[in-house]
Design a protein around this motif. Sequence first.
Motif, short mmCIF file in Angstrom:
data_model
loop_
_atom_site.label_atom_id
_atom_site.label_comp_id
_atom_site.label_asym_id
_atom_site.label_seq_id
_atom_site.Cartn_x
_atom_site.Cartn_y
_atom_site.Cartn_z
N ILE A 50 37.64 32.14 -11.23
CA ILE A 50 38.69 32.15 -10.83
C ILE A 50 39.45 33.34 -9.81
O ILE A 50 39.13 34.58 -10.08
N TYR A 93 38.02 26.33 -20.29
CA TYR A 93 36.91 25.30 -20.27
C TYR A 93 35.94 25.94 -20.61
O TYR A 93 34.91 24.13 -21.06
N TYR A 107 48.60 17.77 -17.75
CA TYR A 107 48.28 18.38 -15.69
C TYR A 107 48.47 17.28 -15.34
O TYR A 107 49.79 17.45 -13.74
N HIS A 111 50.94 18.06 -12.35
CA HIS A 111 49.56 17.39 -11.00
C HIS A 111 50.87 16.61 -9.81
O HIS A 111 51.16 16.41 -9.18
N GLU A 400 45.87 23.76 -4.22
CA GLU A 400 46.37 24.60 -5.14
C GLU A 400 46.79 25.47 -6.17
O GLU A 400 46.59 26.20 -7.42
N SER A 402 48.59 22.88 -8.37
CA SER A 402 48.07 22.65 -9.14
C SER A 402 46.38 23.04 -10.22
O SER A 402 46.72 22.97 -11.08
N GLN A 403 46.01 24.00 -9.21
CA GLN A 403 45.33 24.63 -10.21
C GLN A 403 45.52 25.71 -11.37
O GLN A 403 45.21 26.23 -12.17
N LYS A 406 46.86 23.87 -14.58
CA LYS A 406 45.34 23.90 -15.01
C LYS A 406 44.70 25.21 -15.98
O LYS A 406 44.79 24.74 -16.73
N ASP A 407 45.23 25.93 -14.82
CA ASP A 407 44.42 27.35 -15.73
C ASP A 407 45.50 27.81 -16.82
O ASP A 407 45.39 28.62 -17.90
#
Length: 515
Positions: A50, A93, A107, A111, A400, A402-403, A406-407
């Motif tokens: 990450i 994860y 998510y 998103h 970017e 959205s990630q 997500k994290d």
Amino acid sequence: MYRIDKLFFLVLLGFNTTYAATYTFSESRNKSINNYLNQADNIVATVDTIQITTDEFYNSYEYGPAFIKRGAESKKKHLNYIINEKLLALYGYSNSIDTLEQVVEMYNSIHHDIMTEELFRDDILENISISESEIDTVVIQKQLVLQIKWLFSKDEKRIFEQRELLTKGDNFDTLYNRELKNGLLLDDRSMTTNRYQLGKKNPFLAKIIDTLQIGKVSSPINTNDGWYLIKLESASRNVFTTETEYNKLRVEAENAIKKIKMDKVSDKYVHNILLTHNPVIKRDAITILKSYLGKFILPSEKYDEWNLEQSLTNTTNKLDDLYKSNISNLPLVKLNTGNITLDEFLKWYRNREQYIKFNKTNIKTFSSSVENLVWRMVRDKLLINLAIERKYDKQTSVIEESQWWKDKIVYSAVRNELGNSILIENKEIATGKLDKSGEDKITQEMEKELSIKIFRLVANLKQKYKIEINENLLNNIQVSSENDPTAIEIFTVKKGGLIPRMPYPTIDRDWESWE
């Protein structure tokens, strides 16, 4: 009762903090990193696979809790807590937490919101222009402070009699004070506001005030609730003394104008999309939906009084056998491009139920609330489909951001799982057998136990995953407040999109207990 099951949503959306402002769009996604865009390396830290960019750090810090900004080494501490959350996300994860239905749905909601935000920005925001004269007008309106008084009567004859008394020379304040003696409060017959707020909340009254001279009384005015005589008591311009205050006022004015124009354009934009797909709400499905939602959100007396259970039974008995066995697949909305089922609506609703309000005054207002909610869901679905059709889900900025989310969502789900494990271990509170004082005591113990669990897990994860920090880049990031004991708590929520949320993910306030 200690509701650890709600922790996931509370951590994610920050509802434990006071609202300070609302935004419809995060208009300047990349403004925060203008100083770094020309650098090949804008990675402030890496946690295994990450990467934490300057953009992610900056937005997390600026929208983050104040406790971190009050102490020494503010930026470094904030980054360390981001790293802790990334470590726990990696743990999630590796344990497939990201595949849980609740996590996937949350998510997808965010998103999709990011995608449609870009769609709106390109189709609406880019086409809105604001002139200097428009800004100047709003600035003056915001500076113009008005004091207004009025006489009121439901009886037309009485209000004309009062007007006649004023014409003959009676003092307005005498009549005004007479009304106050009847048990009314000052707020019932007067207000102090600026011209802009008045125009926003009551355009009809604002237009009347614009025609009045100071100290003059209007002619009798008829409204839905009765008759008024309005007096403009005073009008004064609150001129700001510093350039900073004036510039702030201009920015507020520009944003206000932009929002008004955007709302008008976006209403037409969405309306045209709806017309294109010709959506129709199915009667049987909406009847079943009202009864289903009513079971959970209505007092039992109203649910029974409105015969919603009987309505549910009668409607389901009429359904085809195909839907009786799997009612979630029943079409709720018919479009010329397909159907939206009850199940799709309920998945959409589940991520928003924390802040959706229904009008429960009577069966008619409740039914209208449910139908309006269905139309809102249809709007969201169509906007999402349009954004995907135009490949906004493939944009670098969308991927970017959205990630980042997500994290954050996976981290929040991990924290929630840890909390639930503690709840299960505490049988006394899980069974609800404790009084309030006993519950509070065990809740505090559970929160302490959760902190210990997280501390130990983070320590282990730091041994497992490689962490690198670019200290020079971190030190060069310019933020609005650091090492400032007077930093105040401000919570910003972005409303008006597909789902209310913070503009950007940031660290939890719960880390304050680690300080």
